[in-house]
Design a protein around this motif. Structure first.
Motif, PDB file in Angstrom:
ATOM      1  N   ALA A 167      -3.247  -1.218  14.083  1.00  0.00           N
ATOM      2  CA  ALA A 167      -2.173  -0.537  13.355  1.00  0.00           C
ATOM      3  C   ALA A 167      -1.390  -1.518  12.487  1.00  0.00           C
ATOM      4  O   ALA A 167      -1.068  -1.229  11.327  1.00  0.00           O
ATOM      5  CB  ALA A 167      -1.245   0.161  14.337  1.00  0.00           C
ATOM      6  N   VAL A 168      -1.075  -2.694  13.034  1.00  0.00           N
ATOM      7  CA  VAL A 168      -0.247  -3.667  12.317  1.00  0.00           C
ATOM      8  C   VAL A 168      -0.962  -4.228  11.094  1.00  0.00           C
ATOM      9  O   VAL A 168      -0.343  -4.457  10.048  1.00  0.00           O
ATOM     10  CB  VAL A 168       0.168  -4.805  13.268  1.00  0.00           C
ATOM     11  CG1 VAL A 168       0.849  -5.938  12.500  1.00  0.00           C
ATOM     12  CG2 VAL A 168       1.091  -4.281  14.350  1.00  0.00           C
ATOM     13  N   TYR A 169      -2.257  -4.447  11.192  1.00  0.00           N
ATOM     14  CA  TYR A 169      -3.002  -5.058  10.092  1.00  0.00           C
ATOM     15  C   TYR A 169      -3.804  -4.042   9.278  1.00  0.00           C
ATOM     16  O   TYR A 169      -4.671  -4.409   8.492  1.00  0.00           O
ATOM     17  CB  TYR A 169      -3.932  -6.148  10.630  1.00  0.00           C
ATOM     18  CG  TYR A 169      -3.191  -7.346  11.171  1.00  0.00           C
ATOM     19  CD1 TYR A 169      -2.384  -8.115  10.347  1.00  0.00           C
ATOM     20  CD2 TYR A 169      -3.278  -7.696  12.518  1.00  0.00           C
ATOM     21  CE1 TYR A 169      -1.691  -9.205  10.836  1.00  0.00           C
ATOM     22  CE2 TYR A 169      -2.588  -8.795  13.015  1.00  0.00           C
ATOM     23  CZ  TYR A 169      -1.797  -9.542  12.164  1.00  0.00           C
ATOM     24  OH  TYR A 169      -1.108 -10.629  12.653  1.00  0.00           O
ATOM     25  N   SER A 170      -3.504  -2.779   9.435  1.00  0.00           N
ATOM     26  CA  SER A 170      -4.225  -1.738   8.695  1.00  0.00           C
ATOM     27  C   SER A 170      -3.907  -1.817   7.203  1.00  0.00           C
ATOM     28  O   SER A 170      -2.774  -2.110   6.801  1.00  0.00           O
ATOM     29  CB  SER A 170      -3.830  -0.356   9.229  1.00  0.00           C
ATOM     30  OG  SER A 170      -4.377   0.657   8.414  1.00  0.00           O
ATOM     31  N   ASN A 171      -4.921  -1.542   6.372  1.00  0.00           N
ATOM     32  CA  ASN A 171      -4.732  -1.488   4.922  1.00  0.00           C
ATOM     33  C   ASN A 171      -4.506  -0.067   4.430  1.00  0.00           C
ATOM     34  O   ASN A 171      -4.333   0.151   3.231  1.00  0.00           O
ATOM     35  CB  ASN A 171      -5.957  -2.077   4.207  1.00  0.00           C
ATOM     36  CG  ASN A 171      -6.046  -3.579   4.376  1.00  0.00           C
ATOM     37  OD1 ASN A 171      -5.031  -4.272   4.345  1.00  0.00           O
ATOM     38  ND2 ASN A 171      -7.258  -4.085   4.560  1.00  0.00           N
ATOM     39  N   GLN A 172      -4.486   0.879   5.345  1.00  0.00           N
ATOM     40  CA  GLN A 172      -4.362   2.285   4.980  1.00  0.00           C
ATOM     41  C   GLN A 172      -2.898   2.717   5.069  1.00  0.00           C
ATOM     42  O   GLN A 172      -2.262   2.598   6.112  1.00  0.00           O
ATOM     43  CB  GLN A 172      -5.216   3.156   5.913  1.00  0.00           C
ATOM     44  CG  GLN A 172      -5.287   4.619   5.515  1.00  0.00           C
ATOM     45  CD  GLN A 172      -6.048   4.827   4.218  1.00  0.00           C
ATOM     46  OE1 GLN A 172      -7.034   4.139   3.953  1.00  0.00           O
ATOM     47  NE2 GLN A 172      -5.584   5.769   3.411  1.00  0.00           N
ATOM     48  N   ASN A 173      -2.365   3.252   3.957  1.00  0.00           N
ATOM     49  CA  ASN A 173      -0.996   3.764   3.977  1.00  0.00           C
ATOM     50  C   ASN A 173      -0.939   5.087   4.737  1.00  0.00           C
ATOM     51  O   ASN A 173      -1.897   5.856   4.754  1.00  0.00           O
ATOM     52  CB  ASN A 173      -0.479   3.984   2.553  1.00  0.00           C
ATOM     53  CG  ASN A 173      -0.145   2.679   1.853  1.00  0.00           C
ATOM     54  OD1 ASN A 173       0.339   1.741   2.475  1.00  0.00           O
ATOM     55  ND2 ASN A 173      -0.407   2.617   0.552  1.00  0.00           N
ATOM     56  N   ASP A 174       0.214   5.340   5.358  1.00  0.00           N
ATOM     57  CA  ASP A 174       0.433   6.625   6.009  1.00  0.00           C
ATOM     58  C   ASP A 174       0.726   7.689   4.954  1.00  0.00           C
ATOM     59  O   ASP A 174       1.001   7.378   3.787  1.00  0.00           O
ATOM     60  CB  ASP A 174       1.619   6.535   6.979  1.00  0.00           C
ATOM     61  CG  ASP A 174       1.382   5.506   8.076  1.00  0.00           C
ATOM     62  OD1 ASP A 174       0.196   5.266   8.410  1.00  0.00           O
ATOM     63  OD2 ASP A 174       2.376   4.952   8.588  1.00  0.00           O
ATOM     64  N   ASP A 175       0.677   8.946   5.362  1.00  0.00           N
ATOM     65  CA  ASP A 175       1.059  10.034   4.461  1.00  0.00           C
ATOM     66  C   ASP A 175       2.563   9.967   4.206  1.00  0.00           C
ATOM     67  O   ASP A 175       3.363   9.883   5.144  1.00  0.00           O
ATOM     68  CB  ASP A 175       0.696  11.386   5.072  1.00  0.00           C
ATOM     69  CG  ASP A 175      -0.812  11.610   5.129  1.00  0.00           C
ATOM     70  OD1 ASP A 175      -1.506  11.044   4.264  1.00  0.00           O
ATOM     71  OD2 ASP A 175      -1.275  12.335   6.026  1.00  0.00           O
ATOM     72  N   VAL A 176       2.940   9.994   2.936  1.00  0.00           N
ATOM     73  CA  VAL A 176       4.347   9.957   2.549  1.00  0.00           C
ATOM     74  C   VAL A 176       4.666  11.243   1.802  1.00  0.00           C
ATOM     75  O   VAL A 176       4.068  11.529   0.761  1.00  0.00           O
ATOM     76  CB  VAL A 176       4.661   8.731   1.662  1.00  0.00           C
ATOM     77  CG1 VAL A 176       6.142   8.688   1.311  1.00  0.00           C
ATOM     78  CG2 VAL A 176       4.228   7.444   2.354  1.00  0.00           C
ATOM     79  N   ASP A 177       5.599  12.035   2.348  1.00  0.00           N
ATOM     80  CA  ASP A 177       5.913  13.322   1.720  1.00  0.00           C
ATOM     81  C   ASP A 177       6.669  13.117   0.408  1.00  0.00           C
ATOM     82  O   ASP A 177       7.188  12.032   0.125  1.00  0.00           O
ATOM     83  CB  ASP A 177       6.736  14.189   2.679  1.00  0.00           C
ATOM     84  CG  ASP A 177       8.025  13.504   3.104  1.00  0.00           C
ATOM     85  OD1 ASP A 177       8.980  13.485   2.311  1.00  0.00           O
ATOM     86  OD2 ASP A 177       8.059  12.960   4.233  1.00  0.00           O
ATOM     87  N   ASN A 178       6.740  14.179  -0.394  1.00  0.00           N
ATOM     88  CA  ASN A 178       7.340  14.088  -1.729  1.00  0.00           C
ATOM     89  C   ASN A 178       8.815  13.701  -1.683  1.00  0.00           C
ATOM     90  O   ASN A 178       9.287  12.955  -2.552  1.00  0.00           O
ATOM     91  CB  ASN A 178       7.169  15.420  -2.466  1.00  0.00           C
ATOM     92  CG  ASN A 178       5.728  15.676  -2.860  1.00  0.00           C
ATOM     93  OD1 ASN A 178       4.946  14.735  -3.018  1.00  0.00           O
ATOM     94  ND2 ASN A 178       5.363  16.946  -3.022  1.00  0.00           N
ATOM     95  N   ALA A 179       9.554  14.206  -0.696  1.00  0.00           N
ATOM     96  CA  ALA A 179      10.979  13.868  -0.594  1.00  0.00           C
ATOM     97  C   ALA A 179      11.172  12.374  -0.362  1.00  0.00           C
ATOM     98  O   ALA A 179      12.055  11.750  -0.960  1.00  0.00           O
ATOM     99  CB  ALA A 179      11.620  14.674   0.535  1.00  0.00           C
ATOM    100  N   THR A 180      10.329  11.797   0.494  1.00  0.00           N
ATOM    101  CA  THR A 180      10.432  10.352   0.762  1.00  0.00           C
ATOM    102  C   THR A 180      10.008   9.546  -0.455  1.00  0.00           C
ATOM    103  O   THR A 180      10.618   8.519  -0.776  1.00  0.00           O
ATOM    104  CB  THR A 180       9.567   9.978   1.979  1.00  0.00           C
ATOM    105  OG1 THR A 180       9.959  10.761   3.108  1.00  0.00           O
ATOM    106  CG2 THR A 180       9.716   8.506   2.314  1.00  0.00           C
ATOM    107  N   ARG A 181       8.968  10.015  -1.148  1.00  0.00           N
ATOM    108  CA  ARG A 181       8.548   9.324  -2.382  1.00  0.00           C
ATOM    109  C   ARG A 181       9.687   9.297  -3.406  1.00  0.00           C
ATOM    110  O   ARG A 181       9.937   8.284  -4.058  1.00  0.00           O
ATOM    111  CB  ARG A 181       7.322  10.016  -2.986  1.00  0.00           C
ATOM    112  CG  ARG A 181       6.039   9.847  -2.179  1.00  0.00           C
ATOM    113  CD  ARG A 181       4.906  10.657  -2.800  1.00  0.00           C
ATOM    114  NE  ARG A 181       3.696  10.567  -2.017  1.00  0.00           N
ATOM    115  CZ  ARG A 181       2.740   9.667  -2.191  1.00  0.00           C
ATOM    116  NH1 ARG A 181       2.879   8.771  -3.169  1.00  0.00           N
ATOM    117  NH2 ARG A 181       1.663   9.659  -1.432  1.00  0.00           N
TER     118      ARG A 181
END
Length: 308
Positions: A236-250
């Motif tokens: 998890a710490v060294y993952s290169n994959q971003n989590d899903d970020v909702d539009n409000a957070t973006r």
């Protein structure tokens, strides 16, 4: 907060002699105590050479200490210096920095930390699966790109300096490591003040990491990990994959990033309280995020300056 100080200028441009300004134009001890730093320009008279000693960024002409660069005036006892606004980051042990991996070398990574030379992150200075205290094996060296590879962003702490002056970094705390789910904003390092904590959580669901090297990470808010060092999850710490970020957070991330850019463009020092006030003011205006880079940005600066 930075403020502008007006000084008298010589009327005879053909002479190098600077006339003595009125007493009230010179900075005295009270001026230094009342304002943490003042912005000055090359050639401006700062104070009297009889009362203060000249430091970096200044020179003495006749009875005056004069700025030789554009920057902030600072005093330590009787020593007056001018820290240039546009300069490379000057690191100190214990500083929190945000950097980008530029090269993977045997047992180490090279990191761009906005300093005069790349910093070094040793393999022995990072958390690895199985606990922090275990020895680094040859298999770990072969898998270094599984931890950090070229282009990765990370937050680390300055641990020491090598003989050539290069920074030695470490990421042994679970607060440090690879950065994801956000964007990088670059400001002059002089604008990032030293705070009790450079990890800031805003009520809009955005986390900030204020790197003292002028690199600021604005990202989706994440909960504090309850795992101890033994429960370290390397995947998890060294993952290169971003989590899903909702539009409000973006939208919130973009808004906070634009606030930082506007404040930096006006050379306003960045602190946790100032950023929170600025964000609350922007929310009250109910404007579009992109408007901050126009007239709304000017109004923001005026509002924040009046509160200071």
């Amino acid at each position: 907060m930075l403020s502008f100080v007006s000084f008298s200028h010589p009327t005879d441009h053909g002479s190098t002699h600077h006339h003595l300004p009125d007493t009230e134009d010179l900075l005295d001890v009270a001026d230094f105590e009342s304002s943490r730093s003042k912005l000055t320009c090359p050639g401006e008279i700062i104070t009297s050479s009889q009362a203060f000693m000249r430091g970096h960024g200044t020179y003495v002409d006749k009875e005056d200490v004069i700025a030789s660069v554009a920057g902030t005036v600072e005093r330590v006892n009787k020593l007056v210096t001018v820290r240039a606004i546009r300069t490379r980051y000057n690191p100190e042990v214990g500083d929190l920095v945000v950097g980008r991996i530029t090269e993977v070398q045997p047992r180490r990574w090279k990191v761009d930390a906005n300093s005069r030379q790349d910093a070094i992150l040793m393999l022995s200075s990072v958390n690895l699966p199985g606990g922090v205290q275990r020895r680094k094996l040859e298999s770990d060296e072969l898998q270094m790109r599984n931890f950090f590879e070229e282009g990765d962003l990370l937050v680390a702490e300055v641990q020491a300096f090598f003989s050539d002056g290069a920074m030695s970094l470490h990421t042994r705390s679970l607060k440090y490591g690879k950065l994801r789910n956000g964007q990088l904003v670059t400001v002059p390092p002089i604008l990032v003040r030293r705070l009790k904590s450079h990890f800031i959580s805003l009520p809009c669901g955005v986390d900030l990491i204020l790197g003292l090297n002028g690199y600021i990470w604005v990202s989706k808010q994440v909960g504090d990990s309850d795992q101890g060092e033994e429960g370290f999850d390397a995947e998890a710490v060294y993952s290169n994959q971003n989590d899903d970020v909702d539009n409000a957070t973006r939208t919130a991330i973009s808004r906070v990033s634009n606030i930082i850019r506007v404040l930096a463009d006006h050379f306003i020092p960045l602190t946790d309280t100032l950023l929170l006030e600025a964000y609350e003011w922007v929310i009250e205006q109910e404007g579009e995020t992109k408007d901050l880079l126009g007239d709304a940005g000017e109004a923001l600066v005026a509002a924040v300056s009046s509160r200071g």
